[in-house]
Design an enzyme around this catalytic site. Sequence first.
Site, PDB file in Angstrom:
ATOM      1  N   ARG A  82       0.854  -1.199   0.000  1.00  0.00           N
ATOM      2  CA  ARG A  82       0.000   0.000   0.000  1.00  0.00           C
ATOM      3  C   ARG A  82       0.888   1.245   0.000  1.00  0.00           C
ATOM      4  O   ARG A  82       0.621   2.224  -0.673  1.00  0.00           O
ATOM      5  CB  ARG A  82      -0.942   0.009   1.224  1.00  0.00           C
ATOM      6  CG  ARG A  82      -1.634   1.365   1.418  1.00  0.00           C
ATOM      7  CD  ARG A  82      -2.863   1.338   2.318  1.00  0.00           C
ATOM      8  NE  ARG A  82      -2.755   0.462   3.467  1.00  0.00           N
ATOM      9  CZ  ARG A  82      -1.972   0.675   4.533  1.00  0.00           C
ATOM     10  NH1 ARG A  82      -1.239   1.770   4.612  1.00  0.00           N
ATOM     11  NH2 ARG A  82      -1.929  -0.202   5.509  1.00  0.00           N
ATOM     12  N   TYR A 130     -17.804  15.607 -14.520  1.00  0.00           N
ATOM     13  CA  TYR A 130     -18.145  14.193 -14.422  1.00  0.00           C
ATOM     14  C   TYR A 130     -19.145  13.967 -13.270  1.00  0.00           C
ATOM     15  O   TYR A 130     -18.953  14.495 -12.172  1.00  0.00           O
ATOM     16  CB  TYR A 130     -16.859  13.396 -14.194  1.00  0.00           C
ATOM     17  CG  TYR A 130     -17.097  11.919 -14.056  1.00  0.00           C
ATOM     18  CD1 TYR A 130     -17.528  11.176 -15.147  1.00  0.00           C
ATOM     19  CD2 TYR A 130     -16.907  11.276 -12.842  1.00  0.00           C
ATOM     20  CE1 TYR A 130     -17.756   9.821 -15.018  1.00  0.00           C
ATOM     21  CE2 TYR A 130     -17.133   9.920 -12.712  1.00  0.00           C
ATOM     22  CZ  TYR A 130     -17.561   9.201 -13.806  1.00  0.00           C
ATOM     23  OH  TYR A 130     -17.798   7.875 -13.678  1.00  0.00           O
ATOM     24  N   ASP A 171      -8.959  18.104 -13.950  1.00  0.00           N
ATOM     25  CA  ASP A 171      -9.188  16.731 -14.395  1.00  0.00           C
ATOM     26  C   ASP A 171      -8.884  16.700 -15.897  1.00  0.00           C
ATOM     27  O   ASP A 171      -9.604  17.290 -16.695  1.00  0.00           O
ATOM     28  CB  ASP A 171     -10.647  16.348 -14.106  1.00  0.00           C
ATOM     29  CG  ASP A 171     -10.976  14.913 -14.518  1.00  0.00           C
ATOM     30  OD1 ASP A 171     -10.317  14.385 -15.433  1.00  0.00           O
ATOM     31  OD2 ASP A 171     -11.913  14.338 -13.932  1.00  0.00           O
ATOM     32  N   LYS A 177      -9.810   5.547 -18.883  1.00  0.00           N
ATOM     33  CA  LYS A 177     -10.230   6.036 -20.194  1.00  0.00           C
ATOM     34  C   LYS A 177      -9.077   5.954 -21.204  1.00  0.00           C
ATOM     35  O   LYS A 177      -8.596   4.873 -21.458  1.00  0.00           O
ATOM     36  CB  LYS A 177     -10.800   7.443 -20.039  1.00  0.00           C
ATOM     37  CG  LYS A 177     -11.735   7.605 -18.806  1.00  0.00           C
ATOM     38  CD  LYS A 177     -13.003   6.784 -18.909  1.00  0.00           C
ATOM     39  CE  LYS A 177     -13.809   6.696 -17.624  1.00  0.00           C
ATOM     40  NZ  LYS A 177     -14.180   7.953 -17.012  1.00  0.00           N
TER      41      LYS A 177
HETATM   42  C1  LIG Z   1     -14.583   8.367 -15.677  1.00  0.00           C
HETATM   43  C2  LIG Z   1     -14.208   9.702 -15.192  1.00  0.00           C
HETATM   44  C3  LIG Z   1     -13.875   9.909 -13.850  1.00  0.00           C
HETATM   45  C4  LIG Z   1     -13.968   8.808 -12.807  1.00  0.00           C
HETATM   46  O1  LIG Z   1     -13.019   7.817 -13.041  1.00  0.00           O
HETATM   47  P1  LIG Z   1     -13.245   6.260 -12.636  1.00  0.00           P
HETATM   48  O2  LIG Z   1     -12.007   5.626 -13.129  1.00  0.00           O
HETATM   49  O3  LIG Z   1     -14.481   5.813 -13.333  1.00  0.00           O
HETATM   50  O4  LIG Z   1     -13.403   6.220 -11.160  1.00  0.00           O
HETATM   51  C5  LIG Z   1     -13.472  11.175 -13.473  1.00  0.00           C
HETATM   52  N1  LIG Z   1     -13.407  12.192 -14.355  1.00  0.00           N
HETATM   53  C6  LIG Z   1     -13.726  12.036 -15.652  1.00  0.00           C
HETATM   54  C7  LIG Z   1     -13.638  13.196 -16.587  1.00  0.00           C
HETATM   55  C8  LIG Z   1     -14.151  10.791 -16.118  1.00  0.00           C
HETATM   56  O5  LIG Z   1     -14.478  10.639 -17.399  1.00  0.00           O
END
Ligand SMILES: *Cc1c(COP(=O)(O)O)cnc(C)c1O
Length: 385
Positions: A48, A100, A172, A197
């Site tokens: 961890r 998101y 983000d 993604k």
């Molecule tokens: C999918 C997504 C998240 C969350 O990520 P996870 O891997 O699903 O927890 C956060 N921000 C954006 C822009 C996303 O597309």
Amino acid sequence: MSLRMNSLLIHGGVDGDETTGAVTVPVYQTSTYKQDGLGQTRGWEYSRTGNPTRDALEKLIADLEQGSYGFAFASGLAAINTVLSLFKAGDRLVISDNIYGGTFRILDNVFRNFGITYRIVDTSDLKAVEEAIDDEVKAVYIESPSNPLLTVTDIEAVAGIAHRAGRLLIVDNTFLTPYLQRPLALGADIVIHSGTKYLGGHSDTVSGLAAVKDKELADRLYYLQNAIGGVLGPWDSFLMIRGIKTLGVRMDRHVENAEKIARWLDGSGYADRVYFPGLESDPGYEVQTRQADGPGAMISFVLSEQYDYREFFRQLKLVTLAESLGGVESLVCHPATMTHAAIPADIRRKAGIADELIRLSVGIEDADDLIADLEQAIRASKKEK
Ligand SMILES: *Cc1c(COP(=O)(O)O)cnc(C)c1O
């Protein structure tokens, strides 16, 4: 030797394995490490706290984002959870009016219970951002382009506003990845990713990443990462490193396909609105072109009134109806009932997220096949008179 992006994707972070010469970083599938004597570790004590495979990914994202420190988490939301844990009761965040859905949910239903609040602002409006920063506000949190309306926020300008007030800017960067946009270089303090993604890129791994430049901020995040414990496992770290190696070639094709599809859709007469910062008519075009190396490959649109969007989803044959985005295969989703269902309808509509909005993640298939599929599904969804 300072490497350019396409070389960094393959050789950044930790390049191979020192001990064995293995060309790829191995999966160190271990929870703990032998200590040679009391207090005598070989740099690793518990997975961890640190794991060599995860460490290689963390160094890689730091290199790609032009940061100094990287962090890998079990999901994008685990990364967001850890970053939001920097704040305490009484603090407030300014957030973009379309972000998101899960980010909104954790702020609204988890952190608000701990006394951390948010204020929703159209962050593409710099004056509105400036006015929203009061004594309680400790950070500005944005996505650019945003999810799902692809609204572009001027990162450098917002960083300036935040910093003049002594506040942090968190970005983000999931939709563009460091291949197309590097928020830390534009002045952001923390960059966050859902690695699920484009970075992973193959719809087979859930992960989250963060990167920072500042040592003190890195120390606090590292403390929280270990204290909260939402870390990425070694096998998933390996898959992320593997995915990132091809990010450049994938993104080039994603963007090429998206530009072709957006232009076709915009000129087709099938859609009332097309949201894509790569169209010259898009309100974000100028800022997008200045601050990023491409528009990304997410397109949102609203079909003209004579088409039934529910039927459109049913008629698609090649493009898959699913949550998520950024994989090699094209995915389509309905934000109002899927990715953004966690946002109350009134807030959603106020932000301009129509119930009819369709979000398309353009994959790397043949663009003409994708256009053919979209067109046949639109035509087949024409309402009966
Ligand atoms: C999918 C997504 C998240 C969350 O990520 P996870 O891997 O699903 O927890 C956060 N921000 C954006 C822009 C996303 O597309």
